[in-house]
Write a protein that holds these residues in place. Structure first.
Motif, mmCIF file in Angstrom:
data_model
loop_
_atom_site.group_PDB
_atom_site.id
_atom_site.type_symbol
_atom_site.label_atom_id
_atom_site.label_comp_id
_atom_site.label_asym_id
_atom_site.label_seq_id
_atom_site.Cartn_x
_atom_site.Cartn_y
_atom_site.Cartn_z
ATOM 1 N N PHE A 194 0.876 -1.166 0.000
ATOM 2 C CA PHE A 194 0.000 0.000 0.000
ATOM 3 C C PHE A 194 0.914 1.216 0.000
ATOM 4 O O PHE A 194 1.770 1.352 0.874
ATOM 5 N N SER B 223 1.455 5.095 0.577
ATOM 6 C CA SER B 223 0.871 6.231 1.296
ATOM 7 C C SER B 223 1.750 7.454 1.062
ATOM 8 O O SER B 223 2.976 7.356 1.129
ATOM 9 N N PHE C 42 -2.772 2.271 -4.342
ATOM 10 C CA PHE C 42 -2.717 3.641 -3.831
ATOM 11 C C PHE C 42 -4.001 4.335 -4.242
ATOM 12 O O PHE C 42 -4.718 3.863 -5.125
ATOM 13 N N ASP C 43 -4.327 5.402 -3.568
ATOM 14 C CA ASP C 43 -5.684 5.933 -3.640
ATOM 15 C C ASP C 43 -6.130 6.404 -5.018
ATOM 16 O O ASP C 43 -7.320 6.598 -5.229
ATOM 17 N N ILE D 82 -9.026 4.446 -6.566
ATOM 18 C CA ILE D 82 -10.393 4.539 -6.056
ATOM 19 C C ILE D 82 -11.194 5.478 -6.962
ATOM 20 O O ILE D 82 -10.777 6.610 -7.197
ATOM 21 N N TRP E 263 -14.690 6.624 0.058
ATOM 22 C CA TRP E 263 -13.239 6.575 0.231
ATOM 23 C C TRP E 263 -12.829 5.895 1.522
ATOM 24 O O TRP E 263 -11.887 5.119 1.547
ATOM 25 N N LYS E 264 -13.516 6.199 2.604
ATOM 26 C CA LYS E 264 -13.152 5.583 3.887
ATOM 27 C C LYS E 264 -13.297 4.075 3.815
ATOM 28 O O LYS E 264 -12.429 3.336 4.269
ATOM 29 N N LEU F 49 -10.511 2.599 1.474
ATOM 30 C CA LEU F 49 -9.197 2.580 2.126
ATOM 31 C C LEU F 49 -9.144 1.570 3.258
ATOM 32 O O LEU F 49 -8.140 0.873 3.422
ATOM 33 N N ALA G 125 -8.722 -1.772 1.630
ATOM 34 C CA ALA G 125 -7.361 -1.933 1.099
ATOM 35 C C ALA G 125 -6.363 -2.171 2.232
ATOM 36 O O ALA G 125 -5.508 -3.059 2.147
ATOM 37 N N LEU G 126 -6.465 -1.390 3.293
ATOM 38 C CA LEU G 126 -5.546 -1.541 4.427
ATOM 39 C C LEU G 126 -5.745 -2.866 5.152
ATOM 40 O O LEU G 126 -4.814 -3.380 5.764
ATOM 41 N N TRP H 208 -4.821 12.746 7.125
ATOM 42 C CA TRP H 208 -5.309 11.625 6.315
ATOM 43 C C TRP H 208 -4.193 10.599 6.106
ATOM 44 O O TRP H 208 -4.404 9.400 6.302
ATOM 45 N N GLU I 20 -3.790 6.667 7.715
ATOM 46 C CA GLU I 20 -3.535 5.423 6.984
ATOM 47 C C GLU I 20 -2.452 4.614 7.708
ATOM 48 O O GLU I 20 -2.608 3.412 7.940
#
Length: 194
Positions: free
Chosen positions: A14, A16, A60-61, A64, A70-71, A74, A77-78, A97, A101
């Motif tokens: 991931f 960030s 990575f975002d 999306i 989004w929350k 993520l 994904a996490l 933000w 993460e």
């Protein structure tokens, strides 16, 4: 009965980076070089990985869709990622933000109850910090390229951007990809709630 919901998709890494909370209907505020680095790192990890069915290489975002939750995206994904790669820059530590993460992933690591979790967070010095700004987190990021003076001086973003540093960039990219694959394949966390 209700249909079982599939678990989070397992992912090697991931990425960030310093960005603000996304706005409804808009893309995250990524720098083009973050996208380039993500593509390069994904290719390096794919070359080295023993790809398991259904496991993706990286996240990575920017993957999306703008209209998605989004929350939730993520968190999912996490929940399935094996290695967290933060791109440290002065702005990273001022962005709640991005820090959220990392905090979420570190919480998952702490709850994993696994003997070997050290290699599951692999920070990168993306943009150098001013000499007066000292952070303990930087030591681990600097360790990635102790033998590459240009890395500590300029950060990996500059090495990614400038053709004059291509050899150093490729060297560090390969090193990071090997560490990701090693952690993900030899000491997998497996999916868990983030």
């Amino acid at each position: 009965g209700a249909a079982a919901r599939p678990g989070p998709r397992r992912t090697y890494f991931f990425l960030s980076y310093a960005h603000s909370a996304p706005q409804p209907g808009a893309r995250a505020d990524a720098d083009v070089w973050v996208g380039q680095f993500f593509a390069d790192l994904s290719a390096e990890v794919a070359r080295r990985a023993e790809l398991l069915p259904g496991m993706r290489i990286g996240f990575f975002d920017q993957q999306i869709p703008p209209d998605a939750d989004w929350k939730a995206a993520l968190a999912e994904a996490l929940s399935g990622v094996e290695v967290f790669v933060p791109l440290y820059s002065p702005g990273y530590f001022r962005r709640p933000w991005a820090l959220g993460e990392q905090e979420s992933f570190r919480g998952r690591l702490a709850a994993a109850d696994k003997p070997e979790t050290a290699g599951h967070v692999l920070p990168v010095l993306w943009i150098p910090f001013p000499s007066w700004e000292s952070r303990p987190e930087l030591d681990e990021a600097l360790a990635l390229g102790r033998d590459v003076p240009e890395y500590a001086e300029n950060g990996l973003r500059a090495l990614c951007m400038l053709a004059a540093y291509r050899e150093q960039y490729d060297h560090l990219l390969g090193r990071l990809a090997r560490r990701i694959v090693r952690a993900a394949e030899r000491h997998p966390l497996g999916p868990s709630r983030a």
